[in-house]
Write an enzyme that holds these catalytic residues in place. Structure first.
Site, PDB file in Angstrom:
ATOM      1  N   TYR A 146      10.273   9.253  16.272  1.00 14.73           N
ATOM      2  CA  TYR A 146      10.223   8.932  14.778  1.00 14.73           C
ATOM      3  C   TYR A 146      11.251   9.516  14.024  1.00 14.73           C
ATOM      4  O   TYR A 146      12.147   8.900  13.415  1.00 14.73           O
ATOM      5  CB  TYR A 146       8.916   9.211  14.312  1.00 14.73           C
ATOM      6  CG  TYR A 146       8.879   9.037  12.811  1.00 14.73           C
ATOM      7  CD1 TYR A 146       8.393   7.843  12.095  1.00 14.73           C
ATOM      8  CD2 TYR A 146       9.060  10.011  12.002  1.00 14.73           C
ATOM      9  CE1 TYR A 146       8.377   7.607  10.967  1.00 14.73           C
ATOM     10  CE2 TYR A 146       9.089  10.085  10.529  1.00 14.73           C
ATOM     11  CZ  TYR A 146       8.720   8.945   9.885  1.00 14.73           C
ATOM     12  OH  TYR A 146       8.990   8.506   8.597  1.00 14.73           O
TER      13      TYR A 146
ATOM     14  N   ASP B 127       1.326  11.997   1.212  1.00 15.40           N
ATOM     15  CA  ASP B 127      -0.293  11.823   1.097  1.00 15.40           C
ATOM     16  C   ASP B 127      -0.569  10.329   1.014  1.00 15.40           C
ATOM     17  O   ASP B 127      -0.952   9.820   0.053  1.00 15.40           O
ATOM     18  CB  ASP B 127      -0.769  12.553  -0.206  1.00 15.40           C
ATOM     19  CG  ASP B 127      -2.368  12.627   0.014  1.00 15.40           C
ATOM     20  OD1 ASP B 127      -2.652  12.104   1.374  1.00 15.40           O
ATOM     21  OD2 ASP B 127      -3.034  13.033  -1.104  1.00 15.40           O
TER      22      ASP B 127
ATOM     23  N   ASN C 249      11.372   0.715   2.162  1.00 16.41           N
ATOM     24  CA  ASN C 249      10.277   1.795   2.193  1.00 16.41           C
ATOM     25  C   ASN C 249       9.362   1.410   3.587  1.00 16.41           C
ATOM     26  O   ASN C 249       8.783   2.239   4.126  1.00 16.41           O
ATOM     27  CB  ASN C 249       9.591   1.508   1.114  1.00 16.41           C
ATOM     28  CG  ASN C 249       8.014   1.986   1.247  1.00 16.41           C
ATOM     29  OD1 ASN C 249       7.824   3.434   1.465  1.00 16.41           O
ATOM     30  ND2 ASN C 249       6.923   1.293   1.309  1.00 16.41           N
TER      31      ASN C 249
ATOM     32  N   GLY D 234       8.878  15.663   3.425  1.00 11.80           N
ATOM     33  CA  GLY D 234       8.041  16.026   4.516  1.00 11.80           C
ATOM     34  C   GLY D 234       6.872  15.227   4.459  1.00 11.80           C
ATOM     35  O   GLY D 234       7.081  13.670   3.802  1.00 11.80           O
TER      36      GLY D 234
ATOM     37  N   ARG E  54       1.032  -1.189  -0.067  1.00  8.77           N
ATOM     38  CA  ARG E  54      -0.130   0.092   0.044  1.00  8.77           C
ATOM     39  C   ARG E  54       0.856   1.167  -0.089  1.00  8.77           C
ATOM     40  O   ARG E  54       1.999   1.392   0.164  1.00  8.77           O
ATOM     41  CB  ARG E  54      -0.907   0.039   1.220  1.00  8.77           C
ATOM     42  CG  ARG E  54      -0.140   0.114   2.712  1.00  8.77           C
ATOM     43  CD  ARG E  54      -0.935  -0.064   3.610  1.00  8.77           C
ATOM     44  NE  ARG E  54      -0.472  -0.153   5.200  1.00  8.77           N
ATOM     45  CZ  ARG E  54      -0.955  -0.070   6.254  1.00  8.77           C
ATOM     46  NH1 ARG E  54      -2.384  -0.028   6.380  1.00  8.77           N
ATOM     47  NH2 ARG E  54      -0.202  -0.002   7.417  1.00  8.77           N
ATOM     48  N   GLY E  55       0.191   2.280  -0.019  1.00 10.07           N
ATOM     49  CA  GLY E  55       1.077   3.677   0.098  1.00 10.07           C
ATOM     50  C   GLY E  55       1.965   3.875  -0.869  1.00 10.07           C
ATOM     51  O   GLY E  55       2.076   3.640  -1.972  1.00 10.07           O
TER      52      GLY E  55
END
Length: 234
Positions: free
Chosen positions: A142, A176, A80, A173, A16-17
């Site tokens: 994080y 989405d 990733n 940054g 995903r993403g």
């Protein structure tokens, strides 16, 4: 410089993403095969015969070993997979902090250790590590994991270069994706991130600085630390 046409790639967190976007863009650029790695490979959407779902939990040493044995032809690795729990380093939940480091830092390190010999043996290639603008701007656990990964990328870049392996660090940054669903402010489209990341691979670059936020933070790194943290100003 690593051309992507005809390459065999592996993407972690590919279900995903951003991971799914990396898979799609690698196929678009002519990859011969893409291992779409995820803890639950059945969640990977296969729309192209070149996509091979692969079970891989980056926090599990045996899972990493099995994946490396199953994919010995890899020449491009995209680290990733990541999570964001972002605890206070002073008062936060240590179990959650450990989990975040295991995924975001040790995961890419261990996966790199497992696949680098194969990449070198296959004639060289590239490793892409997803950092963050928060590699350089600290707000908790994080950002600490991403800062550690940035340092690891710098070390492995120097070590692996003589073996013909390019290491690219991607700083961006908010993206989405589901991971940033609750974040405020502008979010960079996943397609832009993967395009600029793979452009950096093709160009032989060491970093991809994607979006205005990451570019702005990097631009002040050479200044006094209070340029990044005005709350420290007296």
């Amino acid at each position: 410089m690593t051309a992507l046409t005809g390459r065999v790639a592996l993407v972690t967190g590919a279900n995903r993403g951003l991971g799914a976007a990396f898979v799609a863009e690698l196929l678009e650029r002519g990859a011969a095969k893409v291992y779409a790695a995820a803890r639950r490979p059945e969640t990977v959407a296969v729309t192209d015969p070149r996509v091979v779902p692969l079970e891989l939990d980056v926090t599990d040493a045996d899972s990493i070993r099995r994946a490396a044995e199953a994919a010995p032809d890899v020449t491009v690795l995209v680290n990733n997979a990541g999570i964001g729990v972002n605890q206070s380093l002073v008062t936060g939940d240590l179990e959650q902090i450990h989990r975040e480091f295991d995924t975001n830092f040790w995961g890419p390190v261990f996966v790199t250790r497992a696949f680098a010999p194969a990449i070198a043996g296959n004639g060289g290639g590239a490793i892409v590590n997803m950092h963050s603008a928060l590699s350089w701007y600290a707000i908790g656990s994080y950002s600490a994991t991403k800062a550690a990964l940035w340092s690891a990328s710098n070390s492995t870049r120097v070590e692996l270069a003589p073996q013909g392996i390019q290491v690219v660090g991607v700083h961006v940054g908010y993206v989405d994706t589901e991971m940033a669903a609750n974040a405020d402010g502008y979010k960079v489209p996943p397609a832009q991130v993967v395009t600029e990341a793979l452009d950096a691979v093709a160009a032989g670059d060491a970093e991809a600085i994607v979006g205005e936020t990451a570019q702005r933070v990097k631009s002040v790194l050479h200044e006094d630390v209070r340029a990044l943290y005005p709350q420290l100003a007296k």
